[in-house]
Design a protein around this motif. Structure first.
Motif, mmCIF file in Angstrom:
data_model
loop_
_atom_site.group_PDB
_atom_site.id
_atom_site.type_symbol
_atom_site.label_atom_id
_atom_site.label_comp_id
_atom_site.label_asym_id
_atom_site.label_seq_id
_atom_site.Cartn_x
_atom_site.Cartn_y
_atom_site.Cartn_z
ATOM 1 N N MET A 1 28.421 86.906 -37.477
ATOM 2 C CA MET A 1 28.745 88.306 -37.251
ATOM 3 C C MET A 1 28.026 88.868 -36.041
ATOM 4 O O MET A 1 28.388 89.873 -35.486
ATOM 5 N N GLY A 2 26.924 88.240 -35.662
ATOM 6 C CA GLY A 2 26.023 88.882 -34.724
ATOM 7 C C GLY A 2 26.650 89.300 -33.414
ATOM 8 O O GLY A 2 27.636 88.724 -32.979
ATOM 9 N N ASP B 1 34.791 95.059 -47.062
ATOM 10 C CA ASP B 1 35.660 96.183 -46.729
ATOM 11 C C ASP B 1 35.065 97.504 -47.248
ATOM 12 O O ASP B 1 35.019 98.509 -46.542
ATOM 13 N N ARG C 1 30.679 94.144 -41.163
ATOM 14 C CA ARG C 1 31.647 93.706 -42.175
ATOM 15 C C ARG C 1 31.401 92.237 -42.599
ATOM 16 O O ARG C 1 31.285 91.948 -43.787
ATOM 17 N N PHE D 1 28.746 90.461 -42.096
ATOM 18 C CA PHE D 1 27.401 90.305 -42.651
ATOM 19 C C PHE D 1 27.398 90.671 -44.129
ATOM 20 O O PHE D 1 26.779 89.997 -44.958
ATOM 21 N N ARG E 1 29.920 90.529 -46.193
ATOM 22 C CA ARG E 1 30.602 89.456 -46.927
ATOM 23 C C ARG E 1 29.660 88.265 -47.145
ATOM 24 O O ARG E 1 29.537 87.742 -48.254
ATOM 25 N N ASP E 2 28.990 87.846 -46.073
ATOM 26 C CA ASP E 2 28.113 86.676 -46.177
ATOM 27 C C ASP E 2 26.927 86.951 -47.098
ATOM 28 O O ASP E 2 26.472 86.083 -47.831
ATOM 29 N N TRP E 3 26.445 88.193 -47.041
ATOM 30 C CA TRP E 3 25.285 88.561 -47.873
ATOM 31 C C TRP E 3 25.628 88.473 -49.349
ATOM 32 O O TRP E 3 24.905 87.873 -50.142
ATOM 33 N N LYS F 1 26.327 84.805 -50.391
ATOM 34 C CA LYS F 1 25.138 83.971 -50.572
ATOM 35 C C LYS F 1 24.355 84.389 -51.822
ATOM 36 O O LYS F 1 24.054 83.559 -52.675
ATOM 37 N N ARG G 1 26.533 82.372 -54.521
ATOM 38 C CA ARG G 1 25.900 81.065 -54.375
ATOM 39 C C ARG G 1 24.618 80.977 -55.190
ATOM 40 O O ARG G 1 24.400 80.042 -55.930
ATOM 41 N N ASP G 2 23.772 82.040 -55.072
ATOM 42 C CA ASP G 2 22.457 81.973 -55.727
ATOM 43 C C ASP G 2 22.453 82.623 -57.105
ATOM 44 O O ASP G 2 21.456 82.550 -57.820
ATOM 45 N N SER H 1 18.899 97.420 -44.483
ATOM 46 C CA SER H 1 18.059 97.512 -43.280
ATOM 47 C C SER H 1 18.626 96.630 -42.159
ATOM 48 O O SER H 1 18.534 96.978 -40.986
ATOM 49 N N TYR H 2 19.266 95.515 -42.531
ATOM 50 C CA TYR H 2 19.876 94.670 -41.494
ATOM 51 C C TYR H 2 21.222 95.230 -41.049
ATOM 52 O O TYR H 2 21.508 95.316 -39.866
ATOM 53 N N ILE I 1 37.416 90.300 -37.467
ATOM 54 C CA ILE I 1 36.081 90.126 -38.053
ATOM 55 C C ILE I 1 36.156 89.211 -39.271
ATOM 56 O O ILE I 1 35.319 88.325 -39.452
ATOM 57 N N LEU J 1 35.969 85.424 -39.089
ATOM 58 C CA LEU J 1 34.719 84.772 -38.698
ATOM 59 C C LEU J 1 34.130 83.995 -39.866
ATOM 60 O O LEU J 1 33.991 84.525 -40.961
ATOM 61 N N VAL K 1 19.522 90.391 -37.811
ATOM 62 C CA VAL K 1 20.254 91.396 -37.029
ATOM 63 C C VAL K 1 20.922 90.763 -35.818
ATOM 64 O O VAL K 1 22.117 90.943 -35.565
ATOM 65 N N SER K 2 20.166 89.933 -35.060
ATOM 66 C CA SER K 2 20.722 89.439 -33.804
ATOM 67 C C SER K 2 21.775 88.356 -34.010
ATOM 68 O O SER K 2 22.718 88.255 -33.223
ATOM 69 N N LEU K 3 21.662 87.565 -35.064
ATOM 70 C CA LEU K 3 22.620 86.473 -35.272
ATOM 71 C C LEU K 3 23.500 86.663 -36.500
ATOM 72 O O LEU K 3 24.386 85.865 -36.759
ATOM 73 N N GLY K 4 23.233 87.740 -37.276
ATOM 74 C CA GLY K 4 24.050 87.981 -38.463
ATOM 75 C C GLY K 4 23.778 86.989 -39.568
ATOM 76 O O GLY K 4 24.624 86.768 -40.436
ATOM 77 N N VAL L 1 22.257 85.701 -42.993
ATOM 78 C CA VAL L 1 21.740 86.250 -44.243
ATOM 79 C C VAL L 1 20.518 85.432 -44.623
ATOM 80 O O VAL L 1 20.626 84.270 -44.985
#
Lengths: 262, 620
Positions: free
Chosen positions: A1-2, A160, A217, A219, A221-223, A226, A230-231, A245-246, B489, B492, B576-579, B581
């Motif tokens: 996403m970055g 979303d 968006r 990030f 989803r991935d958060w 995971k 996943r965990d 915060s991220y 998006i 990705l 933040v910089s690479l997204g 988690v």
């Protein structure tokens, strides 16, 4: 996403161009662009410390999970949504609203307008995400509603929902600033301003917020993917605070990028 | 949030950061006065209700004395919300000290005012003055009314009173609170006119005064005014043997969603919000130990529909005597309405939409609704916000209503006879009718002033000009623009955590240029061989026991753990910089009682690859 991987996100218009709606014929807009950008960035920086902002985001994560579990009623109660299971979208929204209001009242020491804006942004995001998932050929039942809410628990759906929430929040923050100064921006001295122009401006600001929030968006989803899938983590407000915060920092960077000249 | 201590029943504060308030005695600075009630009524008032009146007077007067900060709303309005702690002497402390009573007070006042309330009730230790001293000009008339109603002198309360007294033939007791003589004289004039038109026996007027005395009231927002008003209503209703009393407010203003983005929370006044009424009913029912109801017969009517009631009652000629303006200080003999505040704008739209302009000349308004130049000060702001808001409402489908106007949600579960969905539908229909009324006034104005508009004779900053001008024509983006942006998006794939080793510089390098050096590098280096060989052979990456890793690093286990914490902190910005988690095992994984390893999900690249431009990653 970055940002690192994506480079520039699509932007129908950059902020300077949007702000020009409010000022006549392209006269200097840099100050206003700076102010609008800064108020959004400042709000986001403060928002991650606001208990209502965090609670709103946490409820958006946990409510669909509760709806997908076999103990829906207990799950709702554990989230602070009191009463019987909601039988309609308005009932669900009212329970959601009351839960956030209780947090707002408890935060006696630090309540600001940001908490109120987060509350309304969350309601708006939830209603908007759920509306198209409800049956249209018949009056939705309580069970239909539960299924629709549960369908928001996937990582993609959360992405979303989280994007809508952040977008509506920043949109409200920008209007919080702009609307207070509307009298200085509209009128004969400004030569070009009218109701139609203000509405076109509002639409452009909405798009600006939608586009800027795209950055968090994937990030989101991935958060969720995971941590929850996943965990198998039972996500707490602290987990959500770390996520925020991220994601908020991503959005702050994106807002700063969009104040560049168009 | 600013903290305030309010010591009531005291001549002077006991501490420097407190204020003292008293309704009598040598430190009297709160004036509470109710006129024209009957002697029979007075005999019926229990001590608990006198307590309530005093509590309401203290809250209302403190509300006016304690600042909410400036209009600049610094730090997102942190000064707007106040934390108010009251210490109040009462006659019945056993009742007021109950947790449930204090919760009801704090919740209802909190929603009404955005403030946070707490109370300490103590038994009054000195004798109170006789309750009679609050009641002046006692009369001997009958106190047998059908309805007890709150009366402000605005269009809504006047129309509501007419609906009851004229259209429904009921006798009505009008309770009028005013903090200014200008407002009181309007109420009195209207009552006189009604009596002169044959309603002498159906109308009773009880004026009430609650004001600060000998102190400066600097806060004009007065959000707790309706709490005071309702307490007065309850007391008068009780005296009259009633279990209900009435507020008259049109449904749109009652719910009052904010028309602009800076009007957040209680800054959009909730004076007659259904949620406030339900909270007060619960408090009052607990107080009197029987069900008390607060009615608003105009809840499902718009301003236009309410204004029409005045005509239906045959009293249209009195319309111009009512007053809705919130800025009494700006009133002059010629102009009793400023024409710029939200109430003036709402009223004028209602009057014009109801077709009653002949009964209220435009000259009553300092600023004409449609044709006046509003460029002065911020006169234009409210008018533009108001019209823009209802134009947006009018363009909103029922499905989108709660999405785009979520502030409505706090009202939808406040109607005991309706489900939330039914209430939502009725509110939607109500707001649609109001939006149509606004549109009808603008379009009628266009017809009336078409020639002036064409000749460019109307001021550019008049509401009518502003409604039709357009400076820029915005070409919308393609219809699928938004969905394509989201899809871009969503395609990705989750980012892979990549790193490279720069052996000559002794550092770990990441995609965004972040590096790990020194002790952090040495930890990675110590785990690298296991990682590389396991990956090369396609087997599980083995863990290194903590003492072995400490040994390899030549440090104690405790120092090693400290260095690992620093390493994790150093890579945190990558989220933040690479997204990415991240959690604490994302780079160096720790399995309790087993050891440490580089996380097998990591992907090691060559130094050249990690420094190459970022490839775009798209999933399936």
């Amino acid at each position: 996403m970055g940002h690192q991987r994506l480079g520039k996100l699509p932007a129908h218009r950059l902020l300077p161009e949007i702000v020009r709606y409010l000022l006549d014929g392209g006269t200097p807009t840099a100050d206003l662009v700076d102010q609008v950008t800064e108020v959004g960035r400042d709000a986001l920086r403060r928002a991650v410390k606001d208990p209502v902002f965090i609670e709103a985001l946490w409820l958006l994560v946990r409510l669909p999970q509760a709806a997908g579990s076999s103990a829906f009623v207990d799950g709702l109660a554990a989230l602070g949504l009191k009463g019987r299971p909601p039988g309609s979208l308005p009932e669900l929204l009212a329970a959601f609203d009351s839960a956030l209001e209780r947090v707002q009242r408890r935060a006696a020491g630090g309540a600001t307008d940001l908490g109120e804006m987060a509350r309304q942004a969350a309601l708006s995001a939830l209603a908007e995400a759920l509306q198209p998932r409800l049956p249209v050929l018949w009056q939705p039942t309580a069970e239909d509603l539960r299924h629709s809410v549960a369908s928001l628990r996937s990582a993609d759906a959360f992405a979303d929902l989280a994007q809508r929430f952040h977008s509506r929040f920043v949109d409200r923050v920008i209007h919080y600033f702009i609307d207070r100064n509307l009298h200085r921006m509209i009128g004969p001295e400004r030569a070009t301003k009218s109701l139609n122009d203000v509405e076109a401006f509002n639409g452009a600001i909405r798009r600006h917020c939608d586009e800027a929030s795209l950055i968090m968006r994937a990030f989101a989803r991935d958060w969720l993917g995971k941590n929850f899938y996943r965990d198998g983590k039972a996500l707490t407000q602290d987990d959500v605070r770390r996520f925020a915060s991220y994601s908020v920092e991503k959005l702050r960077i994106e807002l700063a990028q969009r104040k560049g000249t168009s | 949030m600013r903290q305030f201590q309010i010591e009531c029943g005291a001549a002077a504060p006991s501490r420097p950061d407190a204020i003292a308030m008293d309704v009598h005695g040598k430190g009297k600075n709160v004036n509470l006065r109710i006129d024209c009630i009957t002697r029979t009524m007075l005999a019926n008032v229990p001590e608990l209700l006198i307590d309530l009146l005093e509590i309401a007077a203290y809250i209302y007067c403190a509300d006016q004395r304690l600042s909410r900060g400036t209009a600049q709303l610094a730090n997102f309005g942190e000064s707007w919300r106040r934390n108010l702690h009251f210490t109040i002497p009462v006659r019945e402390p056993g009742f007021w000290q109950q947790d449930e009573v204090q919760r009801l007070l704090a919740d209802t006042l909190g929603f009404l005012s955005d403030d946070s309330y707490s109370f300490e009730f103590r038994k009054a230790t000195r004798p109170f003055l006789s309750r009679d001293l609050y009641f002046h000009d006692l009369i001997d008339a009958s106190a047998d009314y059908d309805v007890v109603s709150m009366f402000s002198g605005g269009v809504d309360s006047f129309a509501g009173a007419l609906q009851d007294a004229v259209l429904r033939n009921r006798s009505i007791c009008l309770v009028g609170h005013s903090s200014s003589t200008k407002v009181r004289s309007i109420q009195q004039k209207l009552v006189e006119e009604l009596k002169a038109r044959g309603l002498e026996r159906r109308i009773t007027y009880i004026p009430v005064w609650v004001t600060n005395e000998n102190v400066r009231a600097s806060e004009y927002t007065q959000r707790t005014r309706s709490f005071l008003f309702a307490c007065l209503g309850l007391v008068i209703a009780y005296m009259s043997g009633k279990d209900s009393f009435t507020f008259y407010e049109n449904g749109v203003v009652s719910i009052n969603p904010p028309v602009a983005g800076d009007v957040v929370g209680g800054r959009a006044t909730r004076t007659t919000h259904p949620r406030v009424f339900r909270g007060l009913e619960e408090l009052f029912s607990t107080l009197l130990d029987r069900p008390i109801t607060i009615e608003n017969p105009l809840q499902w009517l718009t301003k236009r529909e309410v204004t029409t009631l005045v005509q239906e009652a045959g009293m249209a000629e009195l319309l111009a005597l009512t007053n809705s303006c919130t800025r009494p200080r700006s009133w002059t003999a010629a102009h009793k309405h400023c024409g710029a505040c939200s109430q003036c704008i709402d009223r004028r739209f209602g009057v014009l939409a109801a077709g009653l302009s002949e009964h209220e000349p435009a000259s009553n308004y300092k600023v004409d609704l449609l044709t006046a130049d509003r460029s002065a000060s911020d006169d234009l702001r409210m008018a533009v916000s108001y019209v823009s808001f209802f134009r947006r409402v009018g363009a909103t489908s029922k499905e989108r209503f709660l999405v785009d106007f979520p502030e409505i949600v706090s009202a939808i579960n406040c109607f005991p006879d309706l489900s939330a969905a039914e209430a939502g539908d009725r509110i939607y229909n109500l707001f649609q009718r109001q939006a149509k009324a606004v549109e009808s006034v603008i379009t009628a104005g266009l017809k009336e002033h078409a020639a002036a508009l064409f000749r460019n004779e109307l001021p550019a900053a008049s509401l009518l000009s502003i409604s039709f001008a357009r400076n820029s024509v915005e070409a919308p983006p393609p219809a699928n623009y938004d969905s394509q942006a989201k899809a871009f998006i969503d395609r990705l794939a989750a980012p892979v955590f990549e790193f490279a080793i720069d052996q000559s510089a002794k550092q770990v390098v990441f995609r965004d240029g972040t590096t790990l050096t020194d002790a952090s590098f040495r930890i990675v280096e110590a785990l690298l061989e296991n990682f590389r060989s396991a990956k090369a052979e396609g087997r599980e990456v083995p863990f290194v026991r903590p003492p072995d890793l400490a040994d390899r690093l030549g440090i104690t286990e405790q120092s090693m753990r400290t260095q690992l914490t620093r390493l994790r902190d150093a890579i945190e910005p990558l989220a933040v910089s690479l997204g990415l988690v991240l959690d604490q095992d994302s780079f160096v994984e720790n399995r309790p009682r087993v050891g440490y390893r580089l996380n097998p999900r990591l992907c090691e690249l060559s130094l050249a690859d990690i420094r190459a431009p970022t490839p775009r990653r798209e999933g399936g």
